[in-house]
Design a protein around this motif. Structure first.
Motif, mmCIF file in Angstrom:
data_model
loop_
_atom_site.group_PDB
_atom_site.id
_atom_site.type_symbol
_atom_site.label_atom_id
_atom_site.label_comp_id
_atom_site.label_asym_id
_atom_site.label_seq_id
_atom_site.Cartn_x
_atom_site.Cartn_y
_atom_site.Cartn_z
ATOM 1 N N LYS A 431 0.844 -1.206 0.000
ATOM 2 C CA LYS A 431 0.000 0.000 0.000
ATOM 3 C C LYS A 431 0.879 1.255 0.000
ATOM 4 O O LYS A 431 1.951 1.282 0.615
ATOM 5 C CB LYS A 431 -0.985 -0.025 1.162
ATOM 6 C CG LYS A 431 -0.360 -0.188 2.506
ATOM 7 C CD LYS A 431 -1.430 -0.337 3.577
ATOM 8 C CE LYS A 431 -0.735 -0.302 4.930
ATOM 9 N NZ LYS A 431 -1.555 -0.597 6.059
ATOM 10 N N MET A 432 0.386 2.258 -0.705
ATOM 11 C CA MET A 432 1.169 3.483 -0.892
ATOM 12 C C MET A 432 0.643 4.585 0.005
ATOM 13 O O MET A 432 -0.572 4.688 0.211
ATOM 14 C CB MET A 432 1.063 3.946 -2.342
ATOM 15 C CG MET A 432 1.648 2.990 -3.331
ATOM 16 S SD MET A 432 0.916 3.271 -4.949
ATOM 17 C CE MET A 432 -0.548 2.299 -4.870
ATOM 18 N N ARG A 433 1.556 5.416 0.471
ATOM 19 C CA ARG A 433 1.159 6.506 1.359
ATOM 20 C C ARG A 433 1.624 7.832 0.750
ATOM 21 O O ARG A 433 2.838 8.107 0.697
ATOM 22 C CB ARG A 433 1.832 6.278 2.717
ATOM 23 C CG ARG A 433 1.278 7.151 3.785
ATOM 24 C CD ARG A 433 1.799 6.784 5.151
ATOM 25 N NE ARG A 433 1.290 7.797 6.069
ATOM 26 C CZ ARG A 433 1.726 8.006 7.289
ATOM 27 N NH1 ARG A 433 2.685 7.249 7.782
ATOM 28 N NH2 ARG A 433 1.215 8.969 8.031
ATOM 29 N N PRO A 434 0.682 8.672 0.270
ATOM 30 C CA PRO A 434 1.083 9.931 -0.366
ATOM 31 C C PRO A 434 1.988 10.756 0.549
ATOM 32 O O PRO A 434 1.720 10.865 1.747
ATOM 33 C CB PRO A 434 -0.242 10.647 -0.609
ATOM 34 C CG PRO A 434 -1.255 9.559 -0.667
ATOM 35 C CD PRO A 434 -0.779 8.490 0.277
ATOM 36 N N GLY A 435 3.044 11.297 -0.002
ATOM 37 C CA GLY A 435 3.977 12.114 0.781
ATOM 38 C C GLY A 435 5.134 11.304 1.334
ATOM 39 O O GLY A 435 6.148 11.863 1.735
ATOM 40 N N PHE A 436 4.983 9.980 1.360
ATOM 41 C CA PHE A 436 6.018 9.112 1.923
ATOM 42 C C PHE A 436 6.633 8.253 0.815
ATOM 43 O O PHE A 436 5.901 7.609 0.070
ATOM 44 C CB PHE A 436 5.416 8.181 2.976
ATOM 45 C CG PHE A 436 5.007 8.886 4.240
ATOM 46 C CD1 PHE A 436 5.759 8.753 5.394
ATOM 47 C CD2 PHE A 436 3.874 9.710 4.265
ATOM 48 C CE1 PHE A 436 5.386 9.409 6.560
ATOM 49 C CE2 PHE A 436 3.496 10.370 5.425
ATOM 50 C CZ PHE A 436 4.255 10.231 6.575
#
Ligand code: PRX
Length: 631
Positions: A431-436
């Motif tokens: 899963k992707m985390r915007p900003g990270f």
């Protein structure tokens, strides 16, 4: 920069989950499982990767670590080009397309693996013919054309150390790099083509080698008709020099620790750092990350929009993807010419599947609006990537929805010229985390620590460090090993990257920007000291100080504060003159956006300019501790 640190953003836990098919079909499989395998036995992990490649002689040890020096694949023998070319040619893939190049006006050139190998061998023999030997340094200063790739691989074929200088650098910057490396040969082209205009590269080389006694020959790729004149003995035509040479050039036997290339990058002093990478570890690191981060499959068409003159191009246009056997697309077209649809039209035309670009480009596209990408069919895209500076959440969202159509995973990859390979990202399927950017890739250990090396609390800003050696790490800085040691001694037992970062409670890492005097402008590393010394080399300038200012498009822009010498006065003409001067010495990428004339600069009592104070004032912020300020 640290002022971007937004606690609310760090605390917000927002994720995008990719379609489970991605993980199921990926080379990596489950991230945590792979990471645990690595932790359980790091040497076995890297040995398994290395065994996927061809070696002339295997290693005695995977790694030997004598702080702060590492050797990887000790005593192994190899040639990286045998892995990037011959391995595929000999494995029934000689007709597979290795390289597709597109230029302006519909120009296209296609190289199969066989054809690329043939060109590389001929050019390698041409280099030998003019006296280039293993260990000699060759400077490559070329536009983004297939010959640039061929020149680099030809050097690697015969064990010459290439030093590629980005074609946007000016004569003084080029001269410095040629002199430092004592390059025997310079390879260039008459022109680069940018936005329909010819840029006279060779004229810059002519100026740069005036004071470069090591240079014996200049090889010129002549693109323009009628052909430009070249000096009858010292200068050679790129294709003429390949004419009467043997077709075959067996790969030079290289030790795993022999240098492969030097690549200069900005440092916090005026002198750029010559980062040295070696053959074995670099090959393994770039092969591994190309295959597992981009999940490259046989049918993929991979486009990395960087120039081979930067580390991104070295690792992810040339060595990594070719070692994997990918089809690599390259283009000399800028994203905004002839219009803002140029890159999207190429994705549609070439059916690009994996696309790797920079946040600056993404933010520029955001500004131009969705109409441009929406004109084209981007369905072929499978994975989209980012590199070079923080991918801020707004840009992430736009990239994810407008380009990736809520379907393509984003790999935001953090790494450096020094690391040689990608170090932190969100592996495919996770899963992707915007900003990270994400987590350390399997094979890499990182942390966020305070100045004493103690890990900081989650959601708190600290220094990004790498805690153990990795195969593609730099081995030294050319002729400046003392400076190399600083990477490992700033914080005991860690490699200090020079970046500020935050680790979330979930272990995801957000990169905030540089902690030192390096400004990242449109993804390019620029040292404040480099720009300052260019400014003070102008006859009208007494002193200069340079800072980075947040910029919505380029990440940062450069602002210069200048004290003029007596007898010179501020004026628009003066500003233009100074800008031109920076442009011709370092290159257009280092040009300040703003010049302010001042009478005084804030300095410490020992005379060091306090850029921090200038920056705080510029941004209306508290300058912090000013006890060392002169008055
Ligand atoms: O500050 C980080 C930023 O770029 C620096 C390295 O620059 P260079 O050696 O020119 O290599 C650029 C291409 C690998 C780093 O110290 N940087 C690179 N990638 C990211 C990044 N910052 C945030 N997010 C990234 N994905």
């Amino acid at each position: 920069m640290a002022e971007n640190f937004d606690v609310k953003l760090v605390e917000e836990m927002k994720y995008y989950t990719p379609n489970p098919e991605y993980k199921r079909n990926s080379w990596l499989g489950d991230y945590q499982k792979a990471y645990d395998e690595f932790l359980a036995d790091p040497d076995a992990f890297w040995s398994n990767v290395a065994h996927q490649l061809d070696w002339i002689k295997p290693w005695d040890a995977v790694k030997e670590w004598k702080y702060p020096y590492a050797t990887w694949f000790t005593n192994a023998k190899l040639n990286i080009t045998a892995n990037c070319l011959d391995r595929h040619v000999n494995n029934n893939r000689r007709n597979k397309v290795a390289l597709i190049w597109r230029g302006e006006g519909g120009a296209e050139r296609i190289y199969s693996y066989q054809k690329l190998l043939s060109h590389v061998m001929r050019f390698a023999n041409a280099l030998k013919k003019i006296g280039v030997k293993k260990g000699d340094r060759v400077c490559i200063y070329m536009p983004l054309v297939p010959e640039q790739v061929i020149a680099m691989l030809a050097c690697a074929r015969i064990g010459a150390t290439h030093s590629v200088v980005f074609g946007g650098f000016g004569a003084a910057a080029l001269n410095l790099r040629i002199q430092d490396a004592e390059a025997k040969v310079v390879i260039t082209a008459d022109i680069a083509i940018r936005r329909g205009k010819a840029i006279q590269l060779k004229a810059i080389v002519d100026e740069a080698i005036m004071d470069a006694p090591s240079v014996e020959h200049v090889i010129v790729l002549r693109r323009k008709e009628p052909l430009v004149d070249i000096h009858p003995t010292r200068e050679l035509d790129f294709y003429a020099v390949m004419e009467d040479v043997p077709e075959d050039c067996p790969p030079e036997v290289m030790d795993a620790e022999d240098p492969l290339f030097i690549l200069y990058t900005s440092g916090s002093t005026g002198k750029p750092k010559g980062v040295v990478h070696t053959c074995g570890g670099y090959m393994v690191g770039t092969y591994y990350t190309s295959k597992y981060v981009f999940d490259i499959k046989d049918n993929d068409i991979f486009w990395c929009t960087a120039d081979p003159g930067w580390i991104t191009g070295h690792s992810y246009i040339i060595y990594g993807p070719l070692a994997v056997g990918a089809t690599v697309f390259i283009s000399e077209l800028t994203p905004d010419f002839p219009d803002a649809g140029s890159w999207w039209s190429l994705i549609q035309e070439q059916k690009i599947t994996v696309f790797y670009t920079a946040p600056t480009a993404i933010r520029m596209f955001m500004k131009m609006g969705e109409v441009w990408p929406n004109k084209y069919n981007l369905k072929s895209l499978r994975i989209i990537g980012s590199v070079g500076e923080p991918l801020n959440p707004e840009a992430f969202e736009w990239y994810y929805h407008t380009i990736g159509k809520d379907r393509c995973p984003i790999v935001d990859t953090w790494w450096q010229t020094e690391t040689g390979m990608q170090m932190i990202t969100t592996m495919i399927g996770e899963k992707m985390r915007p900003g990270f950017a994400g987590k350390p890739i399997p094979g890499v250990t990182v942390d966020v620590v305070d100045k004493s090396g103690k890990p900081v609390q989650p959601n708190t800003m600290g220094l990004l460090v790498i805690k153990s050696p990795w195969p593609a790490m730099l081995r030294t800085l050319y002729k400046d090993d003392e400076r190399y040691r600083k990477y490992w001694y700033t914080i005991e037992n860690c490699y200090t990257a020079g970046d500020l970062a935050v680790k979330g409670k979930d272990g995801y890492i957000m990169i905030l920007g540089r902690s030192d005097d390096i400004i990242i402008v449109a993804g390019h590393n620029i040292g404040t000291a480099e720009v300052e010394s260019a400014l003070v080399s102008h006859k009208a300038v007494a002193e200069a100080a340079v800072i980075g200012k947040p910029d919505p498009l380029k990440g940062n822009s450069i602002k210069a504060f200048v004290i003029l010498r007596v007898g010179h006065n501020p004026s628009e003409n003066m500003t233009q003159d100074l800008l031109h001067h920076v442009r011709t010495t370092i290159g257009p990428i280092a040009m300040p956006q703003e010049i302010e004339y001042v009478d005084k600069l804030p300095k410490t009592r020992s005379g060091k300019i306090m850029r921090r104070v200038l920056k705080a004032k510029e941004m209306g912020m508290d300058p912090g501790d000013v006890s060392t300020l002169e008055e």
